[in-house]
Design an enzyme around this catalytic site. Structure first.
Site, mmCIF file in Angstrom:
data_model
loop_
_atom_site.group_PDB
_atom_site.id
_atom_site.type_symbol
_atom_site.label_atom_id
_atom_site.label_comp_id
_atom_site.label_asym_id
_atom_site.label_seq_id
_atom_site.Cartn_x
_atom_site.Cartn_y
_atom_site.Cartn_z
ATOM 1 C CB ILE A 80 -0.976 -0.025 1.191
ATOM 2 C CG1 ILE A 80 -2.049 -1.071 0.899
ATOM 3 C CG2 ILE A 80 -1.578 1.337 1.463
ATOM 4 C CD1 ILE A 80 -2.951 -1.410 2.030
ATOM 5 N N GLY B 252 2.520 3.000 -3.313
ATOM 6 C CA GLY B 252 1.826 4.005 -4.120
ATOM 7 C C GLY B 252 1.283 5.154 -3.295
ATOM 8 C CG HIS B 253 -1.425 6.575 0.046
ATOM 9 N ND1 HIS B 253 -1.333 7.107 1.309
ATOM 10 C CD2 HIS B 253 -2.478 7.197 -0.529
ATOM 11 C CE1 HIS B 253 -2.286 7.985 1.499
ATOM 12 N NE2 HIS B 253 -3.004 8.064 0.397
ATOM 13 C CG PHE B 254 1.650 9.802 -1.345
ATOM 14 C CD1 PHE B 254 0.900 9.904 -2.500
ATOM 15 C CD2 PHE B 254 1.056 10.120 -0.140
ATOM 16 C CE1 PHE B 254 -0.408 10.362 -2.446
ATOM 17 C CE2 PHE B 254 -0.254 10.562 -0.092
ATOM 18 C CZ PHE B 254 -0.997 10.682 -1.241
ATOM 19 C CG LEU C 20 1.525 10.169 4.268
ATOM 20 C CD1 LEU C 20 0.723 11.309 3.655
ATOM 21 C CD2 LEU C 20 1.951 10.515 5.676
#
Length: 156
Positions: free
Chosen positions: A34, A37-39, A44
């Site tokens: 996760i 891509g975030h970020f 986060l």
């Protein structure tokens, strides 16, 4: 916490069925797909997963209050606010209280703190349904043991 499996709660710290409150903890993993891509370069915890964490804490509270006779299902999110970032490695303390219950629905107030500082809060509405099948109930019983859900709190 296993983000990919939506296992957001690591342990029940306190359940007070009479006061209709619960406190749980969740350790945000250091690594997860996760966060890729975030970020990238600034991982986060996504706000939607903060809401899910509050919903699961609220769900455990309802399971205790309902003595595992019905299963809470998230129906509405109201007034959700992310007030600060949650990072990999953070230990979240999640508190929930039952504000209203009746006619097959419940409303909870929930909040997430990290290091004593408020990071998110929301008002959540749930529908309360019969467990759809015995396998689901057995799964929830197994997860309850894993997170240290106090079984004595739901005994008659």
């Amino acid at each position: 916490m296993q983000l990919e499996y939506f296992h957001m709660i690591d342990r029940v710290v306190d359940l007070n069925v009479d006061a209709k409150t619960i406190v749980v903890e969740a350790q945000v993993p250091m690594e997860s797909t996760i966060f890729e891509g975030h970020f990238p370069g600034y991982p986060l915890m996504p706000g939607v997963l903060l809401i899910e964490s509050m919903a699961q804490a609220s769900g455990w509270l309802q399971l205790g209050v309902l003595k595992f006779e019905r299963m809470p299902i998230l129906a509405a999110v109201k007034e959700a606010k992310v007030r600060g970032s949650v990072f990999p490695g953070d230990l979240m303390s999640i508190e929930a209280s039952l504000a209203h219950q009746g006619s097959g629905y419940a409303v909870t107030e929930a909040k997430i703190k990290v290091g004593g500082k408020l990071r998110a809060n929301s008002t959540l509405t749930f529908t309360q349904i019969p467990f759809p099948h015995a396998d689901m109930r057995a799964h929830m019983d197994a997860v309850a043991k894993r997170v240290g859900f106090p079984q004595q709190a739901v005994l008659p």
